[in-house]
Design a protein around this motif. Structure first.
Motif, PDB file in Angstrom:
ATOM      1  N   TYR A 202      59.542 -55.120  16.707  1.00 23.66           N
ATOM      2  CA  TYR A 202      60.535 -54.052  16.747  1.00 23.66           C
ATOM      3  C   TYR A 202      60.533 -53.353  15.384  1.00 23.66           C
ATOM      4  N   PHE A 203      60.295 -52.048  15.376  1.00 21.77           N
ATOM      5  CA  PHE A 203      60.250 -51.286  14.137  1.00 21.77           C
ATOM      6  C   PHE A 203      61.617 -50.666  13.850  1.00 21.77           C
ATOM      7  N   CYS A 204      62.009 -50.742  12.581  1.00 21.81           N
ATOM      8  CA  CYS A 204      63.290 -50.161  12.138  1.00 21.81           C
ATOM      9  C   CYS A 204      63.050 -49.525  10.767  1.00 21.81           C
ATOM     10  N   LEU A 205      62.428 -48.370  10.768  1.00 22.97           N
ATOM     11  CA  LEU A 205      61.987 -47.765   9.512  1.00 22.97           C
ATOM     12  C   LEU A 205      63.133 -47.341   8.605  1.00 22.97           C
ATOM     13  N   ASP A 206      64.346 -47.211   9.164  1.00 22.76           N
ATOM     14  CA  ASP A 206      65.506 -46.911   8.331  1.00 22.76           C
ATOM     15  C   ASP A 206      66.101 -48.167   7.712  1.00 22.76           C
ATOM     16  N   GLY A 207      65.526 -49.336   8.032  1.00 22.26           N
ATOM     17  CA  GLY A 207      65.988 -50.583   7.438  1.00 22.26           C
ATOM     18  C   GLY A 207      66.790 -51.435   8.402  1.00 22.26           C
ATOM     19  N   LEU A 208      66.867 -52.727   8.096  1.00 23.92           N
ATOM     20  CA  LEU A 208      67.652 -53.650   8.915  1.00 23.92           C
ATOM     21  C   LEU A 208      69.115 -53.225   8.948  1.00 23.92           C
ATOM     22  N   GLY A 209      69.708 -53.311  10.130  1.00 21.01           N
ATOM     23  CA  GLY A 209      71.113 -52.939  10.285  1.00 21.01           C
ATOM     24  C   GLY A 209      71.325 -51.512  10.723  1.00 21.01           C
ATOM     25  N   SER A 210      70.252 -50.714  10.753  1.00 23.47           N
ATOM     26  CA  SER A 210      70.348 -49.321  11.204  1.00 23.47           C
ATOM     27  C   SER A 210      70.074 -49.242  12.706  1.00 23.47           C
ATOM     28  N   GLN A 211      70.267 -48.065  13.268  1.00 21.71           N
ATOM     29  CA  GLN A 211      69.876 -47.791  14.644  1.00 21.71           C
ATOM     30  C   GLN A 211      68.742 -46.772  14.628  1.00 21.71           C
TER      31      GLN A 211
ATOM     32  N   GLN B 293      68.091 -41.815  15.154  1.00 21.58           N
ATOM     33  CA  GLN B 293      67.674 -40.718  14.280  1.00 21.58           C
ATOM     34  C   GLN B 293      66.232 -40.870  13.779  1.00 21.58           C
ATOM     35  N   THR B 294      65.577 -41.973  14.135  1.00 24.19           N
ATOM     36  CA  THR B 294      64.159 -42.146  13.795  1.00 24.19           C
ATOM     37  C   THR B 294      63.344 -41.133  14.585  1.00 24.19           C
ATOM     38  N   LEU B 295      62.386 -40.495  13.922  1.00 27.26           N
ATOM     39  CA  LEU B 295      61.534 -39.510  14.585  1.00 27.26           C
ATOM     40  C   LEU B 295      60.336 -40.199  15.215  1.00 27.26           C
TER      41      LEU B 295
ATOM     42  N   ARG C 290      60.292 -35.839  17.524  1.00 22.22           N
ATOM     43  CA  ARG C 290      61.659 -35.699  18.002  1.00 22.22           C
ATOM     44  C   ARG C 290      62.410 -37.000  17.775  1.00 22.22           C
ATOM     45  N   PRO C 291      63.714 -36.939  17.560  1.00 23.51           N
ATOM     46  CA  PRO C 291      64.475 -38.176  17.352  1.00 23.51           C
ATOM     47  C   PRO C 291      64.517 -39.024  18.621  1.00 23.51           C
ATOM     48  N   VAL C 292      64.459 -40.335  18.440  1.00 22.54           N
ATOM     49  CA  VAL C 292      64.496 -41.256  19.569  1.00 22.54           C
ATOM     50  C   VAL C 292      65.780 -41.075  20.373  1.00 22.54           C
ATOM     51  N   GLY C 293      66.846 -40.661  19.698  1.00 17.22           N
ATOM     52  CA  GLY C 293      68.117 -40.425  20.374  1.00 17.22           C
ATOM     53  C   GLY C 293      68.041 -39.390  21.472  1.00 17.22           C
TER      54      GLY C 293
ATOM     55  N   VAL D  81      53.466 -42.067  16.076  1.00 17.10           N
ATOM     56  CA  VAL D  81      53.913 -41.974  14.685  1.00 17.10           C
ATOM     57  C   VAL D  81      55.425 -42.083  14.674  1.00 17.10           C
ATOM     58  N   LEU D  82      55.938 -43.000  13.856  1.00 16.26           N
ATOM     59  CA  LEU D  82      57.375 -43.128  13.622  1.00 16.26           C
ATOM     60  C   LEU D  82      57.675 -42.692  12.197  1.00 16.26           C
ATOM     61  N   THR D  83      58.785 -41.983  12.010  1.00 14.16           N
ATOM     62  CA  THR D  83      59.199 -41.554  10.676  1.00 14.16           C
ATOM     63  C   THR D  83      60.680 -41.856  10.495  1.00 14.16           C
ATOM     64  N   ALA D  84      61.023 -42.521   9.397  1.00 15.00           N
ATOM     65  CA  ALA D  84      62.420 -42.824   9.107  1.00 15.00           C
ATOM     66  C   ALA D  84      63.222 -41.533   9.004  1.00 15.00           C
ATOM     67  N   SER D  85      64.503 -41.609   9.317  1.00 18.37           N
ATOM     68  CA  SER D  85      65.335 -40.409   9.323  1.00 18.37           C
ATOM     69  C   SER D  85      65.447 -39.785   7.936  1.00 18.37           C
ATOM     70  N   ASP D  86      65.285 -40.606   6.881  1.00 18.45           N
ATOM     71  CA  ASP D  86      65.324 -40.062   5.521  1.00 18.45           C
ATOM     72  C   ASP D  86      63.944 -39.674   5.011  1.00 18.45           C
ATOM     73  N   GLY D  87      62.910 -39.851   5.852  1.00 23.59           N
ATOM     74  CA  GLY D  87      61.561 -39.450   5.490  1.00 23.59           C
ATOM     75  C   GLY D  87      60.848 -40.354   4.510  1.00 23.59           C
ATOM     76  N   LEU D  88      61.459 -41.473   4.122  1.00 22.59           N
ATOM     77  CA  LEU D  88      60.872 -42.307   3.074  1.00 22.59           C
ATOM     78  C   LEU D  88      59.793 -43.261   3.574  1.00 22.59           C
ATOM     79  N   VAL D  89      59.766 -43.514   4.876  1.00 19.25           N
ATOM     80  CA  VAL D  89      58.760 -44.417   5.452  1.00 19.25           C
ATOM     81  C   VAL D  89      58.198 -43.790   6.719  1.00 19.25           C
ATOM     82  N   LYS D  90      56.880 -43.856   6.835  1.00 16.56           N
ATOM     83  CA  LYS D  90      56.204 -43.371   8.039  1.00 16.56           C
ATOM     84  C   LYS D  90      55.240 -44.445   8.515  1.00 16.56           C
TER      85      LYS D  90
END
Length: 340
Positions: A180-189, A192-194, A229-232, A262-271
């Motif tokens: 399970y990938f969580c590019l915004d970090g543990l504890g996030s949803q 908003q991940t692209l 596009r955001p997963v949401g 391709v997954l991209t964190a909502s803050d763009g810091l991790v792809k």
């Protein structure tokens, strides 16, 4: 490049070990021989912080407390088999019905077994080779099946997973890696991940998660991720398919281009860019997390997304598309390239 090994327990007559792989960029990967599991991926960000980018439990000892699928090598079959049946000519093989009337994730699966291992260190990579013999008749599957899953971390920040298998009888086989990938970090949803997904078609599923047998175009639907596009877009929608499974729990038929996703964190810091030779990806958005008192349910609802590289699950008992011939080597390649 570094590799460290730590023994943390004993199960099924074997040592339980955690492997820490570190490259020269500071990216760190933790693996377990329990389930040939990708336990954790930690990346250093340009702002000096570190981020865990896959869902993980607190400690390796938690993984064998209950089945959780976090990063495991799931098999022999990933996903559901309708009524647990494989019709091979006039013969019907009955698998354990462990998901209502259906079979799911191999029964007592390969992700619950303790694998043998062999570490390897090169000048610009570190690997761990995990191997397992799944014996004839286990979970009802025919054939002694020799499995190997090799994880390799490179200095290019790529983590790859190479699976091979060999059976001495005709059998069915469709495993996956269940990270399970969580590019915004543990504890996030992940809403908003692209996501960008190279798939023109998806497979609708019934209420029990088994495909209906249809293949539908993503055009004009919440399943269209051919552009970022955001997963949401999907999981927060009122689409009937989404509502039936409380989120994404659907196979997508890949077009064959690279990368497949391709997954991209909502803050763009991790792809993350995924490449694979699998014909499909099954996306699941941790729809059942955050409920109950189990270890896995301490993780948030929609707290991660799987990109399960496999053959698409089938709607009936004709499983010819996932048969493995005796004496033939089966192979699957998956690679996750991180940018941070």
């Amino acid at each position: 490049m570094k590799i460290q090994i730590k023994k943390y327990g004993y199960l099924q007559g074997k040592n339980l070990c955690e492997f820490t792989l570190t490259n020269d960029q500071g990216m760190q990967v933790k693996l377990l021989n329990y389930g040939a599991t990708a336990e954790d991926v930690l990346v250093p960000l340009k702002n000096g912080e570190e981020r865990h980018v896959i869902l993980a439990l607190n400690k390796p000892e938690d993984y064998d407390k209950e089945r959780n699928f976090l990063g495991g090598t799931v098999g022999r079959i990933a996903g559901r088999v309708y009524r647990g049946q494989w019709q091979n000519g006039p013969h019907i093989l009955q698998l354990p019905q462990n998901d209502g009337e259906n079979h799911i994730h191999g029964g007592f699966g390969t992700d619950q077994r303790v694998w043998d291992f062999r570490p390897e260190k090169g000048t610009d990579y570190v690997s761990v080779h995990f191997s397992l013999l799944d014996y004839d008749g286990h979970n009802g599957f025919p054939g002694n099946l020799q499995l190997e899953t090799t994880y390799t971390l490179t200095n290019d920040n790529e983590l790859s997973c190479q699976m091979t298998a060999y059976s001495d009888q005709l059998t069915i086989f469709n495993p996956t890696n269940h990270t399970y990938f969580c590019l915004d970090g543990l504890g996030s949803q992940v809403d908003q991940t692209l996501l960008k997904l190279d798939a023109d078609y998806y497979l609708p599923v019934k209420g029990d998660g088994v495909p209906t047998g249809e293949m539908k175009s993503v055009e004009g639907t919440v399943f269209d991720f051919r552009e970022n596009r955001p997963v949401g877009q999907a999981i927060l929608s009122d689409d009937e398919q989404i509502q039936a499974r409380n989120g994404l729990d659907h196979p997508f038929v890949l077009n064959g281009s690279k990368p497949a996703a391709v997954l991209t964190a909502s803050d763009g810091l991790v792809k993350l860019a995924l490449t694979t030779d699998a014909p499909a990806l099954v996306l699941y958005t941790a729809n059942h997390f955050g409920k109950g008192r189990s270890e896995v349910n301490t993780l948030p609802h929609f707290g991660g997304i799987t990109l399960e590289a496999q053959a698409a699950p089938l709607p009936g008992s004709d499983l010819g598309a996932i048969t493995v011939m005796p004496g033939k080597t089966w192979e699957r390649h998956i690679a996750w390239k991180y940018e941070f």
